[in-house]
Scaffold this active site. Structure first.
Site, PDB file in Angstrom:
ATOM      1  N   LYS A  34       0.945  -1.151   0.092  1.00  0.00           N
ATOM      2  CA  LYS A  34       0.003   0.085   0.037  1.00  0.00           C
ATOM      3  C   LYS A  34       0.801   1.216  -0.095  1.00  0.00           C
ATOM      4  CE  LYS A  34      -3.585   2.090   3.167  1.00  0.00           C
ATOM      5  NZ  LYS A  34      -3.981   1.779   4.443  1.00  0.00           N
ATOM      6  N   GLU A  84       0.561  -3.001   9.873  1.00  0.00           N
ATOM      7  CA  GLU A  84       1.146  -1.825  10.658  1.00  0.00           C
ATOM      8  C   GLU A  84       2.217  -2.505  11.604  1.00  0.00           C
ATOM      9  OE1 GLU A  84       0.764   1.188  10.370  1.00  0.00           O
ATOM     10  OE2 GLU A  84      -0.430   1.420   8.613  1.00  0.00           O
ATOM     11  N   SER A  85       3.191  -1.922  12.007  1.00  0.00           N
ATOM     12  CA  SER A  85       4.110  -2.911  12.648  1.00  0.00           C
ATOM     13  C   SER A  85       4.752  -2.227  13.886  1.00  0.00           C
ATOM     14  CB  SER A  85       5.181  -3.062  11.729  1.00  0.00           C
ATOM     15  OG  SER A  85       6.036  -2.250  11.416  1.00  0.00           O
ATOM     16  N   THR A 125       5.191 -12.684  14.981  1.00  0.00           N
ATOM     17  CA  THR A 125       6.068 -12.042  15.735  1.00  0.00           C
ATOM     18  C   THR A 125       5.964 -12.753  17.313  1.00  0.00           C
ATOM     19  OG1 THR A 125       6.497 -10.120  17.353  1.00  0.00           O
ATOM     20  CG2 THR A 125       4.239 -10.137  16.144  1.00  0.00           C
ATOM     21  N   ASP A 126       7.168 -12.820  17.846  1.00  0.00           N
ATOM     22  CA  ASP A 126       7.178 -13.211  19.268  1.00  0.00           C
ATOM     23  C   ASP A 126       6.485 -12.469  20.184  1.00  0.00           C
ATOM     24  OD1 ASP A 126       8.763 -10.860  19.244  1.00  0.00           O
ATOM     25  OD2 ASP A 126      10.582 -12.010  20.178  1.00  0.00           O
ATOM     26  N   GLU A 127       6.027 -11.218  19.746  1.00  0.00           N
ATOM     27  CA  GLU A 127       5.088 -10.364  21.023  1.00  0.00           C
ATOM     28  C   GLU A 127       3.800 -10.793  21.071  1.00  0.00           C
ATOM     29  OE1 GLU A 127       5.589  -6.025  20.289  1.00  0.00           O
ATOM     30  OE2 GLU A 127       7.506  -6.212  19.117  1.00  0.00           O
ATOM     31  N   TYR A 153      -0.752  -3.510  18.683  1.00  0.00           N
ATOM     32  CA  TYR A 153      -0.082  -4.103  17.683  1.00  0.00           C
ATOM     33  C   TYR A 153       0.098  -5.850  17.813  1.00  0.00           C
ATOM     34  CZ  TYR A 153       4.159  -6.183  15.370  1.00  0.00           C
ATOM     35  OH  TYR A 153       4.997  -7.116  14.730  1.00  0.00           O
ATOM     36  N   SER A 156      -3.270  -7.703  17.679  1.00  0.00           N
ATOM     37  CA  SER A 156      -3.748  -7.694  16.419  1.00  0.00           C
ATOM     38  C   SER A 156      -3.027  -8.847  15.414  1.00  0.00           C
ATOM     39  CB  SER A 156      -3.882  -6.609  15.418  1.00  0.00           C
ATOM     40  OG  SER A 156      -2.536  -6.132  15.043  1.00  0.00           O
ATOM     41  N   LYS A 157      -1.769  -8.851  15.909  1.00  0.00           N
ATOM     42  CA  LYS A 157      -0.873 -10.153  15.213  1.00  0.00           C
ATOM     43  C   LYS A 157      -1.267 -11.476  15.749  1.00  0.00           C
ATOM     44  CE  LYS A 157       2.173  -9.548  12.754  1.00  0.00           C
ATOM     45  NZ  LYS A 157       2.125  -9.588  11.095  1.00  0.00           N
ATOM     46  N   LYS A 192      11.970   2.371  14.531  1.00  0.00           N
ATOM     47  CA  LYS A 192      12.573   1.323  15.207  1.00  0.00           C
ATOM     48  C   LYS A 192      13.827   1.557  15.981  1.00  0.00           C
ATOM     49  CE  LYS A 192       8.734  -0.648  13.822  1.00  0.00           C
ATOM     50  NZ  LYS A 192       8.533  -1.315  12.835  1.00  0.00           N
ATOM     51  N   TYR A 210      13.603   4.524  26.371  1.00  0.00           N
ATOM     52  CA  TYR A 210      12.412   4.334  27.219  1.00  0.00           C
ATOM     53  C   TYR A 210      12.945   3.868  28.932  1.00  0.00           C
ATOM     54  CZ  TYR A 210       8.609   4.662  23.885  1.00  0.00           C
ATOM     55  OH  TYR A 210       7.729   5.196  22.906  1.00  0.00           O
ATOM     56  N   ARG A 276       7.388   3.403  27.840  1.00  0.00           N
ATOM     57  CA  ARG A 276       6.156   3.158  27.169  1.00  0.00           C
ATOM     58  C   ARG A 276       5.301   2.448  27.951  1.00  0.00           C
ATOM     59  NH1 ARG A 276       7.734  -1.148  22.589  1.00  0.00           N
ATOM     60  NH2 ARG A 276       7.889   0.359  21.135  1.00  0.00           N
TER      61      ARG A 276
HETATM   62  P1  NAD Z   1       7.443  -2.571   8.158  1.00  0.00           P
HETATM   63  O1  NAD Z   1       6.647  -1.470   8.867  1.00  0.00           O
HETATM   64  O2  NAD Z   1       8.784  -1.799   7.694  1.00  0.00           O
HETATM   65  O3  NAD Z   1       6.839  -2.740   6.686  1.00  0.00           O
HETATM   66  C1  NAD Z   1       5.321  -3.012   6.396  1.00  0.00           C
HETATM   67  C2  NAD Z   1       4.901  -2.880   4.920  1.00  0.00           C
HETATM   68  O4  NAD Z   1       3.617  -3.108   4.985  1.00  0.00           O
HETATM   69  C3  NAD Z   1       5.378  -1.524   4.560  1.00  0.00           C
HETATM   70  O5  NAD Z   1       5.870  -1.582   2.972  1.00  0.00           O
HETATM   71  C4  NAD Z   1       3.770  -0.945   4.329  1.00  0.00           C
HETATM   72  O6  NAD Z   1       3.500  -0.011   3.070  1.00  0.00           O
HETATM   73  C5  NAD Z   1       2.803  -2.122   3.971  1.00  0.00           C
HETATM   74  N1  NAD Z   1       1.527  -2.135   4.386  1.00  0.00           N
HETATM   75  C6  NAD Z   1       1.224  -1.514   5.418  1.00  0.00           C
HETATM   76  N2  NAD Z   1      -0.278  -1.676   5.719  1.00  0.00           N
HETATM   77  C7  NAD Z   1      -0.460  -2.301   4.290  1.00  0.00           C
HETATM   78  C8  NAD Z   1      -1.944  -2.464   3.702  1.00  0.00           C
HETATM   79  N3  NAD Z   1      -2.914  -2.316   4.246  1.00  0.00           N
HETATM   80  N4  NAD Z   1      -1.869  -3.195   2.402  1.00  0.00           N
HETATM   81  C9  NAD Z   1      -0.576  -3.577   1.782  1.00  0.00           C
HETATM   82  N5  NAD Z   1       0.636  -3.133   2.439  1.00  0.00           N
HETATM   83  C10 NAD Z   1       0.451  -2.486   3.626  1.00  0.00           C
HETATM   84  O7  NAD Z   1       7.456  -4.126   8.891  1.00  0.00           O
HETATM   85  P2  NAD Z   1       8.616  -4.879   9.146  1.00  0.00           P
HETATM   86  O8  NAD Z   1       9.440  -4.510  10.199  1.00  0.00           O
HETATM   87  O9  NAD Z   1       9.142  -5.148   7.601  1.00  0.00           O
HETATM   88  O10 NAD Z   1       7.432  -5.997   9.514  1.00  0.00           O
HETATM   89  C11 NAD Z   1       7.080  -7.066   8.412  1.00  0.00           C
HETATM   90  C12 NAD Z   1       6.333  -7.919   9.110  1.00  0.00           C
HETATM   91  O11 NAD Z   1       7.082  -8.726  10.097  1.00  0.00           O
HETATM   92  C13 NAD Z   1       5.263  -7.727  10.081  1.00  0.00           C
HETATM   93  O12 NAD Z   1       4.092  -8.560   9.949  1.00  0.00           O
HETATM   94  C14 NAD Z   1       5.557  -7.735  11.497  1.00  0.00           C
HETATM   95  O13 NAD Z   1       4.633  -7.900  12.504  1.00  0.00           O
HETATM   96  C15 NAD Z   1       6.488  -9.059  11.278  1.00  0.00           C
HETATM   97  N6  NAD Z   1       7.812  -8.770  12.158  1.00  0.00           N
HETATM   98  C16 NAD Z   1       8.470  -7.738  12.398  1.00  0.00           C
HETATM   99  C17 NAD Z   1       9.638  -7.762  13.191  1.00  0.00           C
HETATM  100  C18 NAD Z   1      10.727  -6.806  13.224  1.00  0.00           C
HETATM  101  O14 NAD Z   1      11.722  -6.822  14.197  1.00  0.00           O
HETATM  102  N7  NAD Z   1      10.685  -5.775  12.432  1.00  0.00           N
HETATM  103  C19 NAD Z   1       9.672  -9.115  14.026  1.00  0.00           C
HETATM  104  C20 NAD Z   1       8.924 -10.122  13.985  1.00  0.00           C
HETATM  105  C21 NAD Z   1       7.824 -10.026  12.941  1.00  0.00           C
END
Ligand code: NAD
Length: 327
Positions: A34, A84-85, A125-127, A153, A156-157, A192, A210, A276
């Site tokens: 998106k 949304e992350s 996620t581990d969260e 967050y 929802s996951k 992050k 934090y 937080r």
């Molecule tokens: P990020 O926020 O960097 O990227 C999310 C991407 O999803 C973005 O490109 C955004 O534009 C897109 N997006 C958001 N809403 C959308 C929608 N409605 N339709 C289409 N695209 C959409 O996130 P990330 O850190 O790359 O995390 C990716 C996944 O991995 C997530 O599901 C997150 O829960 C999971 N995760 C992340 C981590 C971490 O440390 N970052 C750890 C474990 C799991």
């Protein structure tokens, strides 16, 4: 093999696309994103002209657009990173987290049921497990640890994970789920911890930490996460959850001090701020299952991974300026 990667303009999704195109030159990869504030098309510049790659700007909640894409591309697999992350944003605005993370997952799985699929993979996620006490280093999250999320967050996951498992049980949809610890590496949006501290330190700005900074996270280099997902989608058992983590627990404050040291910046930049709301104390993954079943082990030691990450942010000044300014 046609693989649809959602959220591929974000941090982990883009690294996963690079991994797939490098590892499987015959695969076709379709990225749906998106392009929210966290998605950056310039991240994908190096693959845009690859004939095996297609980018589609769409919202995973948009049923019509997603169904149309399935009709056009007939993907064999879906890997859902779109989300949304950021926990802090979920505290201020939970609604969008419920929409994208839960309803978006539902739209994707309905399309899988309608058009047929070899594998739907949910990147979780581990969260979802909540947190662990700081004074019990013997406790780790396993795949059977009860879900006990703390924020909108992680709730929802967790809801999405339950929905995915229900599609396996009710409709026999071939699903897998992976739950990874905190990732770091190139292309992470600088809100992050690690990229925020690097970018602020480079700009000689305050480094907000934090509470007392003692919260512990279990860090994994993003390419190790990508290799783990690759194994799960090709060799993981349907209906199963796989935890991913590298036994690399560190207190937030120690990460920030390390970044100061690597960049030659004074620790005087560190500023302790109000904690937080609902802040999780400690995450720690037990990755025994993915190791014993699929042979996965992390390859990048934190000492090397953090150096590579810092160097990447130094080398990619324009990327970080553009994503912060919204260009
Ligand atoms: P990020 O926020 O960097 O990227 C999310 C991407 O999803 C973005 O490109 C955004 O534009 C897109 N997006 C958001 N809403 C959308 C929608 N409605 N339709 C289409 N695209 C959409 O996130 P990330 O850190 O790359 O995390 C990716 C996944 O991995 C997530 O599901 C997150 O829960 C999971 N995760 C992340 C981590 C971490 O440390 N970052 C750890 C474990 C799991």
């Amino acid at each position: 093999m046609n693989i649809l990667v959602t959220g591929g303009a974000g941090f982990i999704g883009s690294n996963f696309i690079f991994h797939l195109l490098r590892t499987y030159p015959s695969y076709r990869i379709i990225c749906v994103d998106k392009l929210t504030y966290a998605g950056n098309l310039s991240t994908l510049t190096s693959v845009m002209t690859n004939p095996n790659f297609r980018f589609v700007k769409a919202d995973i909640c948009d049923r019509k657009a997603i169904n149309q894409l399935f009709e056009e591309e007939k993907p064999d697999m879906i890997v859902n990173f779109a989300a949304e992350s950021h926990v802090d944003r979920s505290i201020n605005n939970p609604g969008i987290f419920l929409e994208t993370n839960i309803l978006g997952t539902d739209v994707l799985m309905d399309a899988c049921l309608k058009y047929g699929i070899k594998r739907y993979h949910q990147v979780s996620t581990d969260e979802v497990y909540g947190d662990l006490p700081l004074d019990r280093p013997d406790l780790l999250f396993t795949e059977t640890t009860p879900l006990h999320p703390s924020s909108s967050y992680s709730s929802s996951k967790a809801a999405a994970d339950l929905l995915v498992l229900s599609y396996f049980r009710t409709y026999g949809l071939p699903v897998t789920i992976s739950r990874c610890s905190n990732n770091y590496g190139p292309y992470q949006y600088p809100e992050k911890l690690i990229p925020l501290m690097i970018v602020n330190a480079l700009n000689n700005q305050q480094l907000p930490v934090y509470g007392n900074g003692q919260n512990v996270r279990d860090w994994l280099y993003v390419e190790d996460h990508c290799r783990a997902i690759d194994l799960v989608i090709h060799k993981g058992r349907e209906g199963e959850v796989y935890n991913i983590g590298g036994h690399n627990e560190m207190a937030n404050i120690n990460i920030v001090k390390l970044i100061c040291k690597e960049l030659g910046k004074s620790e005087d930049l560190i500023t302790y701020v109000a904690d937080r709301k609902g802040h999780d104390l400690r995450y720690a993954i037990d990755p025994t299952k993915i190791y014993t079943e699929l042979g996965w082990l992390p390859e990048t030691k934190f000492a090397n991974g953090i150096k590579k990450t810092i160097q990447w942010y130094l080398d990619n000044h324009q990327w970080r300026e553009d994503i912060i300014s919204g260009v």
